[in-house]
Design an enzyme around this catalytic site. Structure first.
Site, PDB file in Angstrom:
ATOM      1  CB  CYS A   1      -3.631  43.845  11.770  1.00 46.07           C
ATOM      2  SG  CYS A   1      -3.408  44.002  13.547  1.00 46.07           S
TER       3      CYS A   1
ATOM      4  CB  CYS B   1      -7.685  42.480  12.681  1.00 46.15           C
ATOM      5  SG  CYS B   1      -6.342  41.471  13.354  1.00 46.15           S
TER       6      CYS B   1
ATOM      7  CE  LYS C   1       0.335  40.168  21.448  1.00 47.54           C
ATOM      8  NZ  LYS C   1      -0.980  40.398  20.922  1.00 47.54           N
TER       9      LYS C   1
ATOM     10  CB  CYS D   1      -7.188  43.041  16.930  1.00 46.04           C
ATOM     11  SG  CYS D   1      -5.473  43.438  16.661  1.00 46.04           S
TER      12      CYS D   1
ATOM     13  CG  HIS E   1      -2.776  39.848  14.788  1.00 43.01           C
ATOM     14  ND1 HIS E   1      -3.407  40.880  15.439  1.00 43.01           N
ATOM     15  CD2 HIS E   1      -2.559  38.885  15.727  1.00 43.01           C
ATOM     16  CE1 HIS E   1      -3.576  40.552  16.714  1.00 43.01           C
ATOM     17  NE2 HIS E   1      -3.076  39.360  16.915  1.00 43.01           N
TER      18      HIS E   1
ATOM     19  CE  LYS F   1      -4.284  32.562  22.390  1.00 43.33           C
ATOM     20  NZ  LYS F   1      -4.474  33.322  23.590  1.00 43.33           N
TER      21      LYS F   1
ATOM     22  CG  HIS G   1      -2.488  34.121  28.588  1.00 42.98           C
ATOM     23  ND1 HIS G   1      -2.320  33.228  27.570  1.00 42.98           N
ATOM     24  CD2 HIS G   1      -3.236  35.127  28.071  1.00 42.98           C
ATOM     25  CE1 HIS G   1      -2.956  33.654  26.490  1.00 42.98           C
ATOM     26  NE2 HIS G   1      -3.515  34.811  26.763  1.00 42.98           N
TER      27      HIS G   1
ATOM     28  CG  HIS H   1       0.940  33.350  25.345  1.00 40.92           C
ATOM     29  ND1 HIS H   1       1.476  34.539  25.772  1.00 40.92           N
ATOM     30  CD2 HIS H   1      -0.198  33.660  24.702  1.00 40.92           C
ATOM     31  CE1 HIS H   1       0.683  35.518  25.401  1.00 40.92           C
ATOM     32  NE2 HIS H   1      -0.341  35.019  24.747  1.00 40.92           N
TER      33      HIS H   1
HETATM   34  N1  MSP Z   1      -9.820  38.160  25.274  1.00 42.34           N
HETATM   35  C1  MSP Z   1      -9.141  39.390  25.296  1.00 42.34           C
HETATM   36  C2  MSP Z   1      -9.297  40.073  26.638  1.00 42.34           C
HETATM   37  C3  MSP Z   1     -10.725  40.347  27.029  1.00 42.34           C
HETATM   38  S1  MSP Z   1     -10.808  41.100  28.606  1.00 42.34           S
HETATM   39  C4  MSP Z   1     -12.402  41.548  28.745  1.00 42.34           C
HETATM   40  C5  MSP Z   1      -7.661  39.178  25.004  1.00 42.34           C
HETATM   41  N2  MSP Z   1      -7.185  37.940  25.195  1.00 42.34           N
HETATM   42  S2  MSP Z   1      -5.666  37.511  24.924  1.00 42.34           S
HETATM   43  O1  MSP Z   1      -5.597  36.110  25.220  1.00 42.34           O
HETATM   44  O2  MSP Z   1      -5.251  37.912  23.635  1.00 42.34           O
HETATM   45  O3  MSP Z   1      -4.817  38.335  25.937  1.00 42.34           O
HETATM   46  C6  MSP Z   1      -5.021  38.219  27.335  1.00 42.34           C
HETATM   47  C7  MSP Z   1      -4.025  39.077  28.074  1.00 42.34           C
HETATM   48  O4  MSP Z   1      -2.720  38.579  27.810  1.00 42.34           O
HETATM   49  C8  MSP Z   1      -4.041  40.548  27.607  1.00 42.34           C
HETATM   50  O5  MSP Z   1      -3.936  41.413  28.716  1.00 42.34           O
HETATM   51  C9  MSP Z   1      -2.820  40.648  26.747  1.00 42.34           C
HETATM   52  O6  MSP Z   1      -2.243  41.930  26.718  1.00 42.34           O
HETATM   53  C10 MSP Z   1      -1.906  39.679  27.458  1.00 42.34           C
HETATM   54  N3  MSP Z   1      -0.839  39.278  26.581  1.00 42.34           N
HETATM   55  C11 MSP Z   1      -0.965  38.700  25.359  1.00 42.34           C
HETATM   56  N4  MSP Z   1       0.292  38.546  24.850  1.00 42.34           N
HETATM   57  C12 MSP Z   1       1.205  39.022  25.728  1.00 42.34           C
HETATM   58  C13 MSP Z   1       2.591  39.046  25.797  1.00 42.34           C
HETATM   59  N5  MSP Z   1       3.327  38.554  24.858  1.00 42.34           N
HETATM   60  N6  MSP Z   1       3.166  39.556  26.909  1.00 42.34           N
HETATM   61  C14 MSP Z   1       2.421  39.997  27.966  1.00 42.34           C
HETATM   62  N7  MSP Z   1       1.104  39.974  27.927  1.00 42.34           N
HETATM   63  C15 MSP Z   1       0.475  39.591  26.784  1.00 42.34           C
HETATM   64  O7  MSP Z   1      -7.005  40.139  24.671  1.00 42.34           O
END
Ligand code: MSP
Length: 476
Positions: A143, A126, A296, A129, A146, A299, A20, A17
């Site tokens: 949470c 959770c 936020k 998280c 979530h 997914k 990322h 998304h």
């Molecule tokens: N798998 C863990 C990270 C492990 S690192 C050793 C994770 N994955 S995640 O897919 O949930 O998130 C990946 C990155 O995307 C994180 O830095 C997270 O903060 C970022 N984001 C997830 N949602 C976001 C937004 N809506 N906006 C900006 N960044 C966001 O956490």
């Protein structure tokens, strides 16, 4: 001596998304800036395959977990390509012997230190998280990140990492900036979390609860490593640890992370490294969230703007622009299609694209030979570079766009398109056009880390002394 810069590794329970994409382009702009300054940078990214949420998503899809994570991991890899992410190492945490070896080496080092103890634990987990929650973390029994997703009550024997042992050391390392956390508000948040008391955290789960998925705990067949324990270690895997000393020798080890996972990187990760006697990260940059309607974008919540849609609509370069200039690096930013359209049209179509095309049209028509660029054109402004090193992407971009406005003003004030038609004004017009071409080159220099293809296209049009193809087409 190299520098190591990483993104976090996303869960692969669904498609990528916009959050990322934000993290990829921010990290990429920083890495490109360092590389343009002549630094040797190892850029590490990858995917977090071993999460329980990946297992659950695979089950829902009715697909074997490995097939499921392989498919989604490819989408993240493709997104890196589609966003023009510079040369990097891509670490997968499943199906990767090197990662298993690295994770087990760190586990064994922590165990040897006496920091892993087995005990019965009961608590709420959770899956969103991928973390146990305590009463104080919850709002109305849920949470806060979530809501609507039920917590799982877990009672089992796990290994715990003796985090409390490292409390004083972590507090000192963060407060004296040995581990520099940007922005300061996050640093303070981490310090107050530490001062609130660090509790041991679970670093394994039963094979049954993990559905047999993840990295086995060495010497205990009943346990699989907790996903965060192995995921954080990806940064070492990416450097070839323990077979190389790249990690130890690097002069900078910077992690780009979202604000929700800063704690794992500022507290758990350094504690694991202290325990295993491995060098610490030097910097954590914690970015804000892209929200949608104030929530936020995630997914798990399901309110996602896909990066594919962005790239299809605006193209790679404009997508990078929109994320780097209009999303605040450390605060949350609410994004809507209307706003994105407005920024694209005002700043790229009518701003940058229009200026380059007007100047280069005049150059093509009136200059006999291409303008020869000087070292001044490739020299970047100190303030712009300082912003980049401080992760102030939008502020660095603002400088570029102030110069675009200055170019427009100069064009309007000097009117080379009119003067060129008169005998007395011609010489002055030619000199003004040349000046404006140098101005375009200088803009290209400053755009390189952000919009590398656009910068190249601008330099190409100067070298060929030709008006460019439409850099930023109008939206339909
Ligand atoms: N798998 C863990 C990270 C492990 S690192 C050793 C994770 N994955 S995640 O897919 O949930 O998130 C990946 C990155 O995307 C994180 O830095 C997270 O903060 C970022 N984001 C997830 N949602 C976001 C937004 N809506 N906006 C900006 N960044 C966001 O956490």
């Amino acid at each position: 001596m190299s520098k190591i810069v990483s993104t976090s590794i996303p869960y692969v329970n669904a498609k990528p998304h916009i959050g990322h994409a934000l993290e990829y382009v921010e990290t990429d702009a920083y890495v490109r800036h360092l590389r343009l300054q002549g630094e040797d940078v190892l850029f590490i990214t990858g995917t977090d395959d071993n999460a329980l949420k990946n297992v659950q998503a695979a089950q829902t899809a009715g697909v074997p977990v490995q097939t499921f994570v392989d498919t989604h991991a490819e989408e993240f890899r493709k997104l890196c390509t589609d966003l023009g992410i510079d040369e990097h190492v891509f670490v997968r945490t499943s199906g990767n012997e090197a990662h298993t070896k690295t994770a087990q080496a760190i586990w064994e080092a922590c165990n040897k230190k006496g920091d892993l103890i087995k005990k019965i634990y009961s608590g709420y987990y959770c899956v969103g998280c991928e973390e146990f929650k305590t009463e104080k973390d919850l709002i109305d029994g849920e949470c806060p990140l979530h809501r609507g997703k039920p917590l799982e009550l877990v009672e089992e024997e796990n290994y715990f990492f003796t985090l409390g042992k490292y409390q004083a050391q972590l507090e000192k390392l963060i407060s004296d900036d040995t581990i520099r956390i940007v922005p300061t508000s996050r640093k303070n948040e981490m310090l107050s979390f530490i001062r609130g008391g660090l509790e041991d955290f679970s670093v394994s789960r039963s094979v049954a609860r993990a559905h047999g998925w993840g990295i086995p705990v060495p010497g205990d067949e009943s346990q699989i490593m907790y996903v965060w324990f192995d995921a954080l270690i990806n940064y070492l895997t990416g450097t070839g640890f323990p077979d190389t000393s790249t990690w130890a020798e690097a002069t900078e080890r910077t992690h780009f992370v979202g604000k929700d996972i800063t704690r794992f990187h500022a507290i758990y990760w350094p504690a694991m490294l202290l325990s295993s006697g491995v060098e610490l990260p030097t910097t954590l940059f914690s970015h804000g969230f892209i929200t949608s309607g104030g929530q936020k974008m995630s997914k798990t919540i399901g309110n996602v703007i896909s990066p594919d849609e962005l790239i299809t609509k605006y193209g790679t370069e404009a997508t990078r622009y929109l994320l780097l200039r209009h999303v605040h690096p450390t605060e949350d930013t609410d994004v809507t299609w209307d706003r994105l359209d407005e920024w694209y049209t005002a700043n790229l179509v009518n701003g940058l694209g229009n200026l380059v095309s007007r100047v280069m049209k005049l150059a093509e028509e009136h200059l006999e030979t291409p303008v020869i660029l000087s070292s001044d054109d490739t020299h970047s402004e100190a303030q712009w570079g300082n912003h980049l090193l401080k992760f102030e992407f939008s502020a660095a971009m603002d400088i570029v766009f102030e110069h675009i406005a200055k170019g427009d003003e100069y064009m309007t004030a000097s009117e080379p398109y009119k003067k060129i038609k008169t005998e007395e004004g011609k010489e002055r017009a030619l000199s003004d056009i040349t000046k404006l071409v140098h101005h375009i080159a200088k803009l290209a220099t400053h755009l390189k880390p952000f919009m590398p293809e656009t910068a190249q296209a601008m330099l190409r049009t100067i070298a060929e002394n030709k008006k460019p193809e439409n850099l930023f087409p109008r939206l339909p």
